[in-house]
Design a protein around this motif. Structure first.
Motif, PDB file in Angstrom:
ATOM      1  N   ILE A   1       0.754  -1.049  -0.027  1.00  0.00           N
ATOM      2  CA  ILE A   1       0.029   0.164   0.026  1.00  0.00           C
ATOM      3  C   ILE A   1       0.853   1.167  -0.057  1.00  0.00           C
ATOM      4  CG2 ILE A   1      -1.883   1.204   1.307  1.00  0.00           C
ATOM      5  CD1 ILE A   1      -2.559  -1.453   2.687  1.00  0.00           C
ATOM      6  N   THR A   2       0.563   2.147  -0.862  1.00  0.00           N
ATOM      7  CA  THR A   2       1.205   3.599  -0.784  1.00  0.00           C
ATOM      8  C   THR A   2       0.091   4.584  -0.423  1.00  0.00           C
ATOM      9  OG1 THR A   2       2.952   2.950  -2.505  1.00  0.00           O
ATOM     10  CG2 THR A   2       2.442   5.359  -2.046  1.00  0.00           C
ATOM     11  N   ILE A   3       0.272   5.073   0.431  1.00  0.00           N
ATOM     12  CA  ILE A   3      -0.428   6.513   0.977  1.00  0.00           C
ATOM     13  C   ILE A   3       0.050   7.724   0.245  1.00  0.00           C
ATOM     14  CG2 ILE A   3      -1.490   7.759   2.724  1.00  0.00           C
ATOM     15  CD1 ILE A   3      -1.066   5.131   4.636  1.00  0.00           C
ATOM     16  N   LEU A   4      -0.557   8.572  -0.480  1.00  0.00           N
ATOM     17  CA  LEU A   4      -0.120   9.675  -1.075  1.00  0.00           C
ATOM     18  C   LEU A   4      -1.207  10.741  -0.574  1.00  0.00           C
ATOM     19  CD1 LEU A   4       1.112  11.670  -2.984  1.00  0.00           C
ATOM     20  CD2 LEU A   4      -0.348  11.021  -4.912  1.00  0.00           C
ATOM     21  N   ALA A   5      -0.741  11.636   0.444  1.00  0.00           N
ATOM     22  CA  ALA A   5      -1.623  12.800   1.145  1.00  0.00           C
ATOM     23  C   ALA A   5      -1.244  14.042   0.627  1.00  0.00           C
ATOM     24  CB  ALA A   5      -1.388  12.338   2.516  1.00  0.00           C
ATOM     25  N   HIS A   6      -1.951  14.981   0.430  1.00  0.00           N
ATOM     26  CA  HIS A   6      -1.904  16.185   0.241  1.00  0.00           C
ATOM     27  C   HIS A   6      -2.325  17.162   1.180  1.00  0.00           C
ATOM     28  CE1 HIS A   6      -2.546  19.896  -2.419  1.00  0.00           C
ATOM     29  NE2 HIS A   6      -1.242  20.113  -2.047  1.00  0.00           N
ATOM     30  N   SER A   7      -1.437  18.380   1.520  1.00  0.00           N
ATOM     31  CA  SER A   7      -1.898  19.350   2.374  1.00  0.00           C
ATOM     32  C   SER A   7      -2.355  19.174   3.628  1.00  0.00           C
ATOM     33  CB  SER A   7      -2.915  20.309   1.535  1.00  0.00           C
ATOM     34  OG  SER A   7      -3.271  21.455   2.154  1.00  0.00           O
ATOM     35  N   MET A   8      -3.493  19.456   3.913  1.00  0.00           N
ATOM     36  CA  MET A   8      -4.242  19.018   5.177  1.00  0.00           C
ATOM     37  C   MET A   8      -4.504  17.519   5.498  1.00  0.00           C
ATOM     38  SD  MET A   8      -7.706  20.859   7.192  1.00  0.00           S
ATOM     39  CE  MET A   8      -6.967  22.651   7.041  1.00  0.00           C
ATOM     40  N   GLY A   9      -4.671  16.952   4.202  1.00  0.00           N
ATOM     41  CA  GLY A   9      -4.763  15.416   4.182  1.00  0.00           C
ATOM     42  C   GLY A   9      -3.522  14.643   4.822  1.00  0.00           C
ATOM     43  N   THR A  10      -2.592  15.456   4.851  1.00  0.00           N
ATOM     44  CA  THR A  10      -1.332  14.872   5.362  1.00  0.00           C
ATOM     45  C   THR A  10      -1.428  14.799   6.975  1.00  0.00           C
ATOM     46  OG1 THR A  10       0.105  16.891   5.732  1.00  0.00           O
ATOM     47  CG2 THR A  10       0.138  15.695   3.637  1.00  0.00           C
ATOM     48  N   TRP A  11      -2.063  15.574   7.504  1.00  0.00           N
ATOM     49  CA  TRP A  11      -2.371  15.453   9.100  1.00  0.00           C
ATOM     50  C   TRP A  11      -3.113  14.440   9.246  1.00  0.00           C
ATOM     51  CZ3 TRP A  11      -1.614  17.640  13.793  1.00  0.00           C
ATOM     52  CH2 TRP A  11      -2.432  17.153  14.846  1.00  0.00           C
ATOM     53  N   LEU A  12      -4.225  14.186   8.491  1.00  0.00           N
ATOM     54  CA  LEU A  12      -5.218  13.053   8.435  1.00  0.00           C
ATOM     55  C   LEU A  12      -4.460  11.532   8.330  1.00  0.00           C
ATOM     56  CD1 LEU A  12      -7.851  11.620   8.791  1.00  0.00           C
ATOM     57  CD2 LEU A  12      -8.285  12.335   6.562  1.00  0.00           C
TER      58      LEU A  12
END
Length: 412
Positions: free
Chosen positions: A204-215
């Protein structure tokens, strides 16, 4: 005068930020027969903690739901001759014209987790899964179309899964959005557990952006505290323009436990959205704005085994310089061809073309540079020292990615 200046800055940046959200609607499917030669289709599974809107044009609102929902969505991408890599071409009319617009071809609500697992089995891509977590000021359709663009342009051979959380997509609802990420932590954690337990998923790769990185960080931290570790199938975590207080990131990292995924962080010192976030968050440096060539960041990222890619010199059409990871053809391909497939940026056998090689070697000023390299044995914990905590931490206090001063407490 100082107060008036602050208000003016906030209003100016807020107007700019308002342009970040996409158009409203366009989730009603066009007839699949309307697809034209040269178009491509991206099929994704969408998990959300949003409340259904009751409107087929939007599907889900920005309000919070007590139960999660799963939806299968297929998005048509215009022919290469009609669009620029890195761009989302929003429809100008309804229904959209697939020859020039992004268009939804199919929407199907799935009634259960079992239905989602059947979808995973049917869309298995050698066991590789990418989970995308969007950022602040995103409607449901913003997240769907942006993720479709990333998957298509990166040529990532993955099963795409979008996790979209309740964002009202209004600039002055920043705090509501931030609390919505906290509200959604368990939802994302449960999704990751389902993927971990699915026999068809290998990594699994998680790609998170901006405020989604906090989540993303909070869900991983919660998982580690609850289970004693991050799920082992989560091999890569990519944080793009992370809107996280640098001190808080240090604490989150320390509570992920000993065996961590490979972390890659995309930063840019000219990110105006993060400048505003810093302004309204106590003037504490945001992780996505650090200069990884400066100390103590450089040495400590290296010790922690975190790879940081500096995109400050990358040019994009985004006035806020907040979405470079998705708009730069070289970077989006880097995500798809290396990170998603479990390769680090510092491999010696880079053969992805001159542009990508330049990114890795740090020689392409116009593309970006890797300012910290992955080491073989990353340290176990990352946090402030007791002395630094007494001093208040922060970018000028000598932040150390080092040994934690206290163990993580189990959830109550």
């Amino acid at each position: 005068m100082r107060g008036a200046w602050r208000v003016a800055v906030v209003l100016f940046l807020s107007v700019a930020l308002a342009a970040c959200g996409g158009k409203k609607g366009f989730m009603v499917p066009v007839a699949e027969t309307a697809a034209v030669p040269g178009t491509s289709t991206v099929e994704m599974l969408v998990a959300t903690t949003r409340t259904p809107s009751g409107d087929p044009n939007t599907l889900f609102s920005g309000e919070r739901s007590a139960r999660p929902y799963l939806t299968e969505i297929a998005v048509s991408i215009p022919p290469a001759s009609r669009r620029k890599v890195g761009s989302v071409q929003w429809p100008k009319t309804s229904p959209p014209d697939p020859s020039r617009d992004f268009a939804v071809l199919r929407v199907k609500q799935l009634p259960s987790i079992e239905s989602g697992e059947n979808w995973l089995r049917m869309h298995n891509r050698n066991g590789h899964v990418m989970v995308f977590v969007h950022g602040f000021n995103n409607r449901y359709e913003d997240a769907v179309f942006r993720f479709a663009q990333i998957v298509h342009d990166s040529k990532a051979d993955v099963t795409p899964i979008l996790f979209t959380w309740p964002s009202r997509a209004r600039v002055f609802d920043y705090n509501y959005d931030k609390e919505s990420t906290n509200y959604s932590r368990t939802g994302l954690e449960r999704l990751l557990h389902v993927l971990q337990n699915n026999k068809d998923v290998t990594d699994i790769t998680i790609l998170a952006h901006s405020m989604g990185t906090w989540l993303a960080m909070e869900s991983l931290r919660q998982m580690s505290i609850r289970d004693g570790r991050v799920a082992p199938k989560i091999e890569n975590v990519v944080l793009a323009s992370p809107d996280i207080d640098i001190d808080v990131f240090a604490r989150q990292w320390s509570e992920l436990g000993g065996k961590k995924p490979n972390f890659t962080i995309f930063v840019s010192q000219d990110d105006k959205a993060l400048a505003l976030s810093r302004f309204i968050s106590g003037d504490i440096q945001r992780l996505g704005q650090v200069n990884p060539a400066d100390e103590p960041y450089r040495a400590q990222f290296e010790k922690a085994g975190i790879t940081v890619v500096d995109l400050t010199k990358v040019k994009s059409g985004d006035r806020l310089a907040h979405g470079k990871f998705a708009e730069s053809p070289q970077i989006v391909q880097l995500i798809g061809e290396r990170l998603v497939n479990g390769q680090t940026l510092t491999d010696s056998d880079v053969t992805l073309g001159e542009g990508i090689t330049a990114v890795v070697a740090g020689t392409a000023g116009g593309i970006g540079r890797v300012a910290a390299t992955t080491v073989a044995t990353p340290i176990d914990l990352l946090t402030l020292t007791p002395q630094q905590e007494r001093l208040g931490g922060g970018p000028d206090s000598g932040l150390i990615f080092d040994q934690a001063d206290e163990p993580a407490s189990p959830p109550r």
